[in-house]
Each structure stands twice: as structure tokens, then as C-alpha cells.
Write a protein that holds these residues in place. Structure first.
Motif, PDB file in Angstrom:
ATOM      1  N   LEU A 376     -29.728  18.320 -49.498  1.00 29.44           N
ATOM      2  CA  LEU A 376     -29.824  18.911 -48.155  1.00 29.44           C
ATOM      3  C   LEU A 376     -30.699  20.167 -48.146  1.00 29.44           C
ATOM      4  CD1 LEU A 376     -26.071  18.596 -47.091  1.00 29.44           C
ATOM      5  CD2 LEU A 376     -27.973  17.307 -46.115  1.00 29.44           C
ATOM      6  N   ASP A 377     -31.364  20.456 -49.285  1.00 27.85           N
ATOM      7  CA  ASP A 377     -32.236  21.638 -49.446  1.00 27.85           C
ATOM      8  C   ASP A 377     -31.472  22.951 -49.320  1.00 27.85           C
ATOM      9  OD1 ASP A 377     -34.755  20.882 -50.249  1.00 27.85           O
ATOM     10  OD2 ASP A 377     -35.344  20.235 -48.246  1.00 27.85           O
ATOM     11  N   LYS A 378     -30.185  22.924 -49.679  1.00 28.39           N
ATOM     12  CA  LYS A 378     -29.394  24.167 -49.694  1.00 28.39           C
ATOM     13  C   LYS A 378     -29.248  24.586 -51.159  1.00 28.39           C
ATOM     14  CE  LYS A 378     -26.996  23.173 -45.366  1.00 28.39           C
ATOM     15  NZ  LYS A 378     -25.724  22.894 -44.694  1.00 28.39           N
ATOM     16  N   ALA A 379     -30.349  25.149 -51.679  1.00 27.85           N
ATOM     17  CA  ALA A 379     -30.451  25.400 -53.128  1.00 27.85           C
ATOM     18  C   ALA A 379     -29.451  26.441 -53.618  1.00 27.85           C
ATOM     19  CB  ALA A 379     -31.873  25.813 -53.472  1.00 27.85           C
ATOM     20  N   GLU A 380     -29.150  27.434 -52.779  1.00 28.21           N
ATOM     21  CA  GLU A 380     -28.210  28.496 -53.201  1.00 28.21           C
ATOM     22  C   GLU A 380     -26.830  27.883 -53.473  1.00 28.21           C
ATOM     23  OE1 GLU A 380     -27.872  32.085 -54.476  1.00 28.21           O
ATOM     24  OE2 GLU A 380     -29.489  32.018 -52.985  1.00 28.21           O
ATOM     25  N   ALA A 381     -26.353  27.072 -52.517  1.00 28.78           N
ATOM     26  CA  ALA A 381     -25.040  26.416 -52.679  1.00 28.78           C
ATOM     27  C   ALA A 381     -25.073  25.449 -53.869  1.00 28.78           C
ATOM     28  CB  ALA A 381     -24.678  25.663 -51.407  1.00 28.78           C
ATOM     29  N   ALA A 382     -26.196  24.748 -54.046  1.00 29.91           N
ATOM     30  CA  ALA A 382     -26.333  23.808 -55.171  1.00 29.91           C
ATOM     31  C   ALA A 382     -26.206  24.546 -56.497  1.00 29.91           C
ATOM     32  CB  ALA A 382     -27.674  23.100 -55.094  1.00 29.91           C
ATOM     33  N   GLN A 383     -26.853  25.728 -56.573  1.00 27.84           N
ATOM     34  CA  GLN A 383     -26.781  26.524 -57.813  1.00 27.84           C
ATOM     35  C   GLN A 383     -25.347  26.978 -58.073  1.00 27.84           C
ATOM     36  OE1 GLN A 383     -29.565  29.787 -58.064  1.00 27.84           O
ATOM     37  NE2 GLN A 383     -28.437  30.769 -59.696  1.00 27.84           N
ATOM     38  N   ASN A 384     -24.652  27.433 -57.030  1.00 29.42           N
ATOM     39  CA  ASN A 384     -23.263  27.907 -57.189  1.00 29.42           C
ATOM     40  C   ASN A 384     -22.365  26.795 -57.723  1.00 29.42           C
ATOM     41  OD1 ASN A 384     -23.941  30.414 -56.254  1.00 29.42           O
ATOM     42  ND2 ASN A 384     -23.298  30.026 -54.138  1.00 29.42           N
ATOM     43  N   TYR A 385     -22.489  25.593 -57.113  1.00 28.69           N
ATOM     44  CA  TYR A 385     -21.645  24.481 -57.560  1.00 28.69           C
ATOM     45  C   TYR A 385     -22.056  23.996 -58.955  1.00 28.69           C
ATOM     46  CZ  TYR A 385     -18.559  23.804 -53.600  1.00 28.69           C
ATOM     47  OH  TYR A 385     -17.549  23.960 -52.677  1.00 28.69           O
ATOM     48  N   GLY A 386     -23.343  24.061 -59.266  1.00 28.15           N
ATOM     49  CA  GLY A 386     -23.800  23.705 -60.617  1.00 28.15           C
ATOM     50  C   GLY A 386     -23.167  24.618 -61.658  1.00 28.15           C
ATOM     51  N   GLN A 387     -23.094  25.929 -61.334  1.00 29.36           N
ATOM     52  CA  GLN A 387     -22.488  26.890 -62.278  1.00 29.36           C
ATOM     53  C   GLN A 387     -20.974  26.657 -62.415  1.00 29.36           C
ATOM     54  OE1 GLN A 387     -24.241  30.290 -60.395  1.00 29.36           O
ATOM     55  NE2 GLN A 387     -25.859  30.467 -61.936  1.00 29.36           N
ATOM     56  N   LYS A 388     -20.327  26.281 -61.298  1.00 28.49           N
ATOM     57  CA  LYS A 388     -18.885  25.948 -61.354  1.00 28.49           C
ATOM     58  C   LYS A 388     -18.677  24.713 -62.244  1.00 28.49           C
ATOM     59  CE  LYS A 388     -17.199  27.549 -56.832  1.00 28.49           C
ATOM     60  NZ  LYS A 388     -16.606  27.104 -55.568  1.00 28.49           N
ATOM     61  N   SER A 389     -19.549  23.731 -62.082  1.00 25.24           N
ATOM     62  CA  SER A 389     -19.464  22.503 -62.887  1.00 25.24           C
ATOM     63  C   SER A 389     -19.651  22.825 -64.368  1.00 25.24           C
ATOM     64  CB  SER A 389     -20.528  21.500 -62.427  1.00 25.24           C
ATOM     65  OG  SER A 389     -20.532  20.364 -63.247  1.00 25.24           O
ATOM     66  N   LEU A 390     -20.605  23.725 -64.659  1.00 26.96           N
ATOM     67  CA  LEU A 390     -20.869  24.120 -66.052  1.00 26.96           C
ATOM     68  C   LEU A 390     -19.654  24.825 -66.648  1.00 26.96           C
ATOM     69  CD1 LEU A 390     -22.965  24.205 -68.317  1.00 26.96           C
ATOM     70  CD2 LEU A 390     -23.831  26.323 -67.365  1.00 26.96           C
ATOM     71  N   GLN A 391     -19.037  25.696 -65.855  1.00 27.02           N
ATOM     72  CA  GLN A 391     -17.844  26.418 -66.323  1.00 27.02           C
ATOM     73  C   GLN A 391     -16.707  25.441 -66.651  1.00 27.02           C
ATOM     74  OE1 GLN A 391     -16.533  29.444 -63.544  1.00 27.02           O
ATOM     75  NE2 GLN A 391     -14.668  29.838 -64.707  1.00 27.02           N
ATOM     76  N   ALA A 392     -16.500  24.460 -65.773  1.00 26.16           N
ATOM     77  CA  ALA A 392     -15.437  23.461 -65.994  1.00 26.16           C
ATOM     78  C   ALA A 392     -15.736  22.598 -67.218  1.00 26.16           C
ATOM     79  CB  ALA A 392     -15.278  22.586 -64.765  1.00 26.16           C
ATOM     80  N   SER A 393     -17.015  22.200 -67.410  1.00 26.42           N
ATOM     81  CA  SER A 393     -17.357  21.365 -68.575  1.00 26.42           C
ATOM     82  C   SER A 393     -17.292  22.173 -69.871  1.00 26.42           C
ATOM     83  CB  SER A 393     -18.734  20.718 -68.401  1.00 26.42           C
ATOM     84  OG  SER A 393     -19.720  21.679 -68.180  1.00 26.42           O
ATOM     85  N   ASP A 394     -17.534  23.501 -69.782  1.00 27.76           N
ATOM     86  CA  ASP A 394     -17.372  24.364 -70.972  1.00 27.76           C
ATOM     87  C   ASP A 394     -15.898  24.430 -71.378  1.00 27.76           C
ATOM     88  OD1 ASP A 394     -20.042  24.922 -71.253  1.00 27.76           O
ATOM     89  OD2 ASP A 394     -19.987  26.829 -70.165  1.00 27.76           O
ATOM     90  N   GLU A 395     -15.019  24.519 -70.366  1.00 24.29           N
ATOM     91  CA  GLU A 395     -13.561  24.546 -70.638  1.00 24.29           C
ATOM     92  C   GLU A 395     -13.127  23.263 -71.341  1.00 24.29           C
ATOM     93  OE1 GLU A 395     -11.407  25.197 -66.977  1.00 24.29           O
ATOM     94  OE2 GLU A 395     -12.492  27.057 -66.580  1.00 24.29           O
ATOM     95  N   GLU A 396     -13.708  22.145 -70.907  1.00 23.28           N
ATOM     96  CA  GLU A 396     -13.358  20.843 -71.476  1.00 23.28           C
ATOM     97  C   GLU A 396     -14.062  20.601 -72.804  1.00 23.28           C
ATOM     98  OE1 GLU A 396     -11.176  17.411 -71.437  1.00 23.28           O
ATOM     99  OE2 GLU A 396     -11.106  18.887 -69.826  1.00 23.28           O
ATOM    100  N   GLY A 397     -15.191  21.315 -73.010  1.00 22.07           N
ATOM    101  CA  GLY A 397     -15.991  21.113 -74.232  1.00 22.07           C
ATOM    102  C   GLY A 397     -16.735  19.790 -74.199  1.00 22.07           C
ATOM    103  N   ASP A 398     -17.065  19.308 -72.977  1.00 22.88           N
ATOM    104  CA  ASP A 398     -17.754  18.032 -72.835  1.00 22.88           C
ATOM    105  C   ASP A 398     -19.264  18.258 -72.733  1.00 22.88           C
ATOM    106  OD1 ASP A 398     -18.958  15.705 -71.296  1.00 22.88           O
ATOM    107  OD2 ASP A 398     -16.945  14.946 -71.671  1.00 22.88           O
ATOM    108  N   VAL A 399     -20.006  17.879 -73.780  1.00 26.02           N
ATOM    109  CA  VAL A 399     -21.446  18.164 -73.862  1.00 26.02           C
ATOM    110  C   VAL A 399     -22.227  17.412 -72.785  1.00 26.02           C
ATOM    111  CG1 VAL A 399     -23.480  18.193 -75.381  1.00 26.02           C
ATOM    112  CG2 VAL A 399     -21.210  18.563 -76.341  1.00 26.02           C
ATOM    113  N   GLU A 400     -21.841  16.154 -72.494  1.00 32.62           N
ATOM    114  CA  GLU A 400     -22.576  15.369 -71.500  1.00 32.62           C
ATOM    115  C   GLU A 400     -22.528  16.019 -70.123  1.00 32.62           C
ATOM    116  OE1 GLU A 400     -22.421  11.173 -71.188  1.00 32.62           O
ATOM    117  OE2 GLU A 400     -22.228  10.887 -73.343  1.00 32.62           O
TER     118      GLU A 400
END
Length: 483
Positions: A376-400
Motif C-alpha cells: 500500500l506504499d506505507k513504508a513507515e508502517a511496513a518498517q515498524n512491523y518488519g522490526q516487530k517480526s524480527l524481534q519475535a523471530s529473534d525470541e524464537e531463534g528462527d533463522v528463516e
């Protein structure tokens, strides 16, 4: 097959990989190699249940029903809680009775020949030629009742009927039949060999379970179901569990049409039951709408799938079932994203966030929402959710999922023209892709790095030029004595 081959290169002799490859061979009709892999998986562990089941299944498909029965029993003794072994015993026993009649009708004569062993060898040869040699009696019967009726053939071939019809249609295309493949094989030969294979399968299934027997069985089942109004809940429960298992297996086995039909039949049956017979009636109805929706999506019936998942959501909310609500929201969001309704997908998935139980589920959910915002070209929101996703995958230790989330963050940063941060993140993503040996991802990230580096250099050059022009203008102002 490709993944099993590669896995076996990495882990030679691994019993799980051998079973996976055996399944692939079986789907391709290569029963000889399927049996070899199933037996190899049992070499070091005779009690390996997956290996025992795969060996039994292969023997069953080869027509060695007696030996299949032996291995289904062996598996059942070791793992009685696994329903598949019990079902295997039933189908092997039925196949034996359909081939030779019930034990009471057979008179055994000891003539000193090894008929049991020779029958096994014969069935292997028959399987290699993909032909079943009928007895004189069977030949006579077949002449009297040839399989020409399309309805009968459809019953026998099931999902394969459409393939046979397609191949027969191809035969009429004379130009196509005269052409050859790159390997030099005539297309006509390939088509004819496919049709003869399907004819052999039809004959095999007709011997194993004649149509009249199936029809009679189905009618008896219907009569029993309608006659016995005082069914025991345990009996109904077993029937439902077995049917649900079949529905899931058919969908996993790439038969969405049959899965959908079976789910719709079961839905009608459950709707006709009382709450006493099926205590969790609403929950089951919702679950079946979910199964139907998944099958419809596989069939490309997107709008129908969306309605089915909305029905699932309705029943889940009525019955106050948080897990079912979460499941329905998940599926509805996926369909909206697939048809390009990204805002509806975001709204649906954001409602699901508080219901996500594990870090892995959150990682997936945040990533999908972020990707919709990016669309939807809302890059700021996309970046925020990408960082949330990264934080959750770091907690899980899932490399993929760390890889997917990092790529999303970098793509959002490219849209925000934060090229340096994007380069740093793409380089991190490249390391993750190497860790999980994902060559396709490595190639895509390298290409993205190349593009963003060019954009970064262009941006630097532009800034330098702007700085130079600004500096020249400032100097001119000083020389002219302008304030």
C-alpha cells in the motif's frame, strides 16, 4: 523427490529421509524403489513405525495384500494408538476377501507347491508390466460386462478419471500425436502408455473392490445411519474423527475436490445430529467450514472460500472459541491478501494479534501485515512491523523468519530512501540466507543489494552536486557583495 535426494546426500541413510523418498517413488508408481527405501529405513531399527507403515503401504499397492497385512499388524502391535495401522489392517483384510472370497468359502489343498511365495513374485512382475492377468472365469465375466460406462469408469478411477479423459482427448489431435519430445520420444507413445497404465489401474481396482460391492456397502451404511436413531456418542465420535482425518489427508494429498465433497457430506450429517449425539456440534460445523474453505481455495474458488471462512468465524464467535476465531481470522486475512485487498487483510490480521500464542506465530503475522503495508506504499508502517517480526523471530531463534523480516525492513528502508540502513540490512539478510542454504534467497538479496547500492551512489552524487552548486552560489554572493 528432489528434497529427499538432497537430504539423503547430506544425511546418508537417514531413516526419515528414506521414508520420504519411498513416498515419492510410490506416488510415481515406482513400487520397486519405494519398497527398497522402506526396507532400508528399517535396517537399523526394526520398530521404526513410519518405515513399517511405508513398507505395508507399498506392499498393499503392489497387490501383496497378505504381506502388507503382516506389516500393518506388526506396526499396530508396536503403536496401537496410531489409527493408520488399524485402518491398514481393515483394508488389507477386505482386499484379500475381495480377491479370494471369505475364508469359509476356500478349501485349501496341500499339493506341495509354494503358491504363497509364487503369488508374491507374480504380483511384482504384474506390477512391473502394469497389467493384472485375469483368470478364465474373470475373462468370461469381463466379456459379459465390459467397462464402457463412463459413470462406472469414473467410480473406479476416481481422481484419475479426468486424466484419462484428457489423454483420450489428446489422441484426437493428429498434429500433436505426430510430434516428438526433446528426447525423441513420440508424444503418441507417451499418451498411449498413460492410457494403458490407467486401464490397468482400473482393472486392478475392479478386481480389488467391484463397483457393486462399493455401491451395496454405501447403501448399507446409509441405511444403518438413518435406521439407528440411538447411536452411541462414542460410535458417532469415531466416525467423525475418521472422516475428519480423511478430509485432511485428501487435501494434503492434492485432492481438494474429493476433500471438499467429503467435508460437505459430513457437514450435512452433523447438521442432522442432535446435541446429545455430537456435544461439540457448533465447533465441528465451524471446523468443517474451515476445511471446505481451504479446499475451495486450492480449487481456485476464492470468493466461495472467503464465505466458508467467514462462516467458520461466525460459528467460532457464537460458541466463544478463541482458537477457532484466531484460525478463521488467519484464513480470511490470507484470502484478502491473495486477491489484493491489502487494507482488509491488515484489519483482519491486526484483530488476530492478541490471539497469537507463540513468538513464531507473531513473527509470521507481523511480517504479513508489514508486507501488506509495503504493497500500500506505507513504508513507515511496513518498517515498524518488519522490526516487530524480527524481534519475535529473534525470541524464537528462527533463522528463516529472521531472514524474511530483515528483507522486509530493508525493502521498506529503500522506499523511505534510507539507503545506507537498507544496505546494512540486506547484508544481514544475505548472511541469514547463507546460514539456511537458501540459494534462491541469496540470489534475490544480492540483486537487491546491487540495486540499492546504485541508488545510494546516485543519492551521494546528487548531494555532492547540490553541495557544490550551493557552495558556488555562496561564493558568487560574497564576490558580488550581496547579503
Amino acid at each position: 523427490g528432489f528434497f529427499s535426494e538432497n537430504a539423503l546426500k547430506l544425511r546418508a541413510g537417514d531413516k526419515h529421509c528414506l521414508v520420504a523418498r519411498s513416498k515419492c517413488y510410490l506416488k510415481l508408481g515406482d513400487t520397486e524403489n519405494s519398497l527398497k527405501d522402506a526396507e532400508a529405513s528399517l535396517q537399523n531399527d526394526k520398530t521404526f513405525s513410519k518405515g513399517l507403515y511405508q513398507k505395508a503401504e507399498t506392499l498393499y499397492i503392489m497387490g501383496d495384500f497378505e504381506f502388507a497385512l503382516v506389516f500393518y499388524h506388526r506396526g499396530y502391535r508396536l503403536r496401537p494408538e496410531l489409527q493408520k495401522f488399524g485402518l491398514g489392517i481393515e483394508k488389507a483384510q477386505e482386499a484379500i476377501i475381495n480377491c479370494i472370497g471369505s475364508p469359509s468359502s476356500v478349501k485349501l489343498e496341500n499339493k506341495g507347491d509354494l503358491c504363497f511365495i509364487s503369488r508374491q513374485a507374480e504380483s511384482k512382475k504384474a506390477n512391473q508390466k502394469l497389467q493384472i492377468k485375469p483368470t478364465k472365469d474373470q475373462k468370461r465375466t469381463r466379456k459379459q460386462e465390459p467397462v464402457r460406462n463412463p459413470k462406472t469408469e469414473r467410480e473406479l478411477l476416481g481422481e484419475l478419471y479426468a486424466d484419462k479423459a484428457y489423454l483420450e482427448k489428446m489422441l484426437k489431435d493428429e498434429d500433436l500425436m505426430e510430434s516428438t519430445t526433446k528426447q525423441g520420444t513420440k508424444v503418441a507413445d507417451l499418451v498411449l502408455s498413460g492410457i494403458s497404465y490407467l486401464d490397468a489401474r482400473r482393472e486392478f481396482w475392479q478386481q480389488q473392490k467391484p463397483i457393486y460391492a462399493r455401491e451395496r456397502e454405501r447403501k448399507l451404511r446409509q441405511q444403518r445411519w438413518s435406521r439407528d436413531k440411538t447411536r452411541k456418542p462414542a460410535e458417532v465420535g469415531r466416525y467423525i474423527v475418521k472422516s475428519m482425518e480423511d478430509i485432511q489427508l485428501l487435501l494434503a494429498g492434492d485432492c481438494p475436490e474429493e476433500s471438499c465433497r467429503k467435508a460437505e457430506r459430513l457437514l450435512k450429517t452433523i447438521q442432522g445430529c442432535s446435541e446429545d449425539e455430537v456435544p461439540n456440534k457448533s465447533e465441528l460445523i465451524g471446523n468443517l467450514h474451515s476445511c471446505i474453505g481451504n479446499a475451495q481455495l486450492e480449487m481456485g474458488r476464492t470468493e466461495a472460500a472467503l464465505q466458508s471462512h467467514k462462516m467458520d468465524l461466525e460459528f467460532a464467535r457464537q460458541s466463544d472459541l478463541p482458537d477457532a476465531v484466531s484460525r478463521a481470522l488467519d484464513n480470511i486475512g490470507r484470502i484478502y491478501a491473495r486477491i489484493g485487498k491489502f487494507q482488509q487483510a491488515i484489519d483482519t490480521w491486526e484483530e488476530k494479534i492478541p490471539m497469537a500464542k507463540s513468538s513464531l506465530e507473531k513473527s509470521w503475522l507481523f511480517h504479513e501485515i508489514g508486507r501488506c503495508y509495503l504493497e500500500l506504499d506505507k513504508a513507515e508502517a511496513a518498517q515498524n512491523y518488519g522490526q516487530k517480526s524480527l524481534q519475535a523471530s529473534d525470541e524464537e531463534g528462527d533463522v528463516e523468519w529472521q531472514l524474511h523480516a530483515t528483507v522486509l525492513v530493508a525493502q521498506a528502508q529503500v522506499k523511505l530512501k534510507d539507503y545506507w540502513s537498507a544496505i546494512v540490512n540486506f547484508e544481514k539478510a544475505l548472511e541469514k540466507a547463507k546460514l539456511v542454504h537458501d540459494e534462491a534467497a541469496q540470489g534475490a538479496v544480492i540483486a537487491a543489494l546491487d540495486d540499492v547500492s546504485k541508488s545510494f551512489i546516485e543519492e551521494l552524487d546528487k548531494r555532492r552536486e547540490e553541495a557544490r552548486v550551493s557552495s558556488v552560489r555562496g561564493k558568487c554572493h560574497l564576490d558580488l557583495g550581496t547579503p
